[in-house]
Design an enzyme around this catalytic site. Structure first.
Site, PDB file in Angstrom:
ATOM      1  N   CYS A  40       0.844  -1.205   0.000  1.00  0.00           N
ATOM      2  CA  CYS A  40       0.000   0.000   0.000  1.00  0.00           C
ATOM      3  C   CYS A  40       0.876   1.252   0.000  1.00  0.00           C
ATOM      4  CB  CYS A  40      -0.910  -0.011   1.224  1.00  0.00           C
ATOM      5  SG  CYS A  40      -1.885   1.495   1.365  1.00  0.00           S
TER       6      CYS A  40
ATOM      7  N   CYS B   2      -0.410   4.156   2.220  1.00  0.00           N
ATOM      8  CA  CYS B   2      -0.275   3.915   3.668  1.00  0.00           C
ATOM      9  C   CYS B   2       1.184   4.080   4.100  1.00  0.00           C
ATOM     10  CB  CYS B   2      -0.687   2.494   4.057  1.00  0.00           C
ATOM     11  SG  CYS B   2      -2.123   1.864   3.226  1.00  0.00           S
ATOM     12  N   ASP B   3       2.109   3.541   3.322  1.00  0.00           N
ATOM     13  CA  ASP B   3       3.493   3.407   3.796  1.00  0.00           C
ATOM     14  C   ASP B   3       4.501   4.290   3.069  1.00  0.00           C
ATOM     15  OD1 ASP B   3       2.520   1.437   5.480  1.00  0.00           O
ATOM     16  OD2 ASP B   3       2.922  -0.171   4.055  1.00  0.00           O
TER      17      ASP B   3
END
Ligand code: NAP
Length: 307
Positions: free
Chosen positions: A133, A136-137
């Site tokens: 992701c 997200c990261d």
């Protein structure tokens, strides 16, 4: 045991649209969601192809849908389904917390998950540099080089997102032509810090210190040459895989594991419908998932009226 007319598994665009339609038709509707609101759109930095909305972040689109679900009076519980009894007129879903919900109809809208590579180091360094992701990261790798693997829309979007954060993005694709849409391909080609490696497959996730990712060993499939790419983060975007083992034995699945259901979203079981990415279909988009949600709720309503 709590009783509902329609139980929906999954709070992505398909499930939330089904809840809006189901509740508006007068049916007591509950969504059970195991993880985050929005499903895959929660991992999508920008959505540009949802009609009439223009440009919107996936998270905002998910929140808008959520607000609409709540305004209509449907309910959402963040509690994953661990077992399902789908035959007969009263269906039952048991959740992680041990609750049992009864429903007269069930709409499965559990989406699909990111596929794994299955190469050495992937599992070891998952969460320590290997990610599924980018939104997200990606922030963890600001100012560092990264790798994105894949040639579809997700990989192209991930590469574009990371290019704004990272010094360099190596985009690895196993063929010499991308599968994703032209607008995204053109944007990727125009980014100076995205380096495309065509005809290249990943072999092994590397680590200098045994703690975190330091690179990726790859192979060019045309000349068989191996090389190492320096990267602090490796983003895997090689497509989706269904997650329907829970229903196997009751619901017919296709050879790839998707639920066999046509455009009417009907499964082999009366009163059980499949909507969105989880079912056999050719176009997996937010708009088609939302369309499925509306159809599944309407068909569930037709089924309930006959009961
Ligand atoms: P996808 O379209 O299935 O693409 C997966 C990519 O990964 C393909 O390029 C494939 O190569 C490659 N691949 C598969 N297995 C591999 C392996 N083991 N090793 C190396 N490469 C591998 O998946 P996706 O990009 O996640 O998209 C999923 C669906 O969501 C698609 O329908 C997509 O259109 C949709 N989506 C749409 C948008 C948008 O409209 N903006 C954004 C994101 C996703 P090959 O090309 O050689 O098969």
């Amino acid at each position: 045991m709590e009783q509902y007319d329609i139980l929906i598994i999954g709070a992505g665009p398909a499930g939330m649209t089904a809840a809006i339609y189901g509740q508006r038709a007068g049916y007591r509707t509950l969504i059970l969601e195991e993880a985050v609101l929005g499903g895959q759109i929660a991992n999508t930095p920008e959505v540009e192809n949802y009609p009439a909305v223009g440009k919107i972040s996936g998270v905002e689109l998910g929140m808008n849908l959520y607000n609409q679900v709540i305004e209509q009076g449907a309910q959402i519980e963040f509690d994953g389904v661990v077992s399902a009894q789908l035959e007969g007129t009263e269906k039952r879903l048991t959740t992680q917390s041990g609750k049992v919900y009864a429903g007269r109809a069930v709409i499965i809208a559990n989406g699909a998950k990111r596929r794994k590579l299955g190469i050495p180091g992937e599992e070891t360094y998952a969460g320590r540099g290997v990610s599924y992701c980018a939104t997200c990261d990606g922030g963890f790798f600001k100012g560092k080089p990264t790798v994105v693997i894949g040639g579809g829309n997700t990989a192209l979007e991930d590469a574009l997102y990371l290019a704004n954060l990272c010094t360099q993005v190596h985009l690895i694709h196993r063929r010499d032509a991308f599968r994703g849409s032209k607008v995204l391909v053109d944007a990727v080609l125009a980014k100076e810090n995205i380096l495309i490696h065509y005809d290249t497959v990943p072999l092994e996730v590397l680590s200098d210190d045994g703690q975190k990712v330091s690179g990726l060993r790859v192979r060019n499939v045309k000349d068989d040459r191996q090389s190492q790419l320096e990267a602090a983060g490796i983003f895997v975007a090689i497509g989706l895989a269904p997650d329907n083992q829970l229903f196997a034995g009751q619901i017919a699945l296709d050879p790839a594991g998707y639920i066999v259901a046509g455009e009417d979203c009907k499964t082999n079981l009366d009163g059980v419908f499949a909507a969105g990415d989880t079912r056999t279909k050719s176009v997996r988009q937010i708009v088609t998932a939302a369309g499925d949600g509306a159809v599944a709720a309407a068909e569930a309503g037709n089924y309930l009226m006959r009961q």
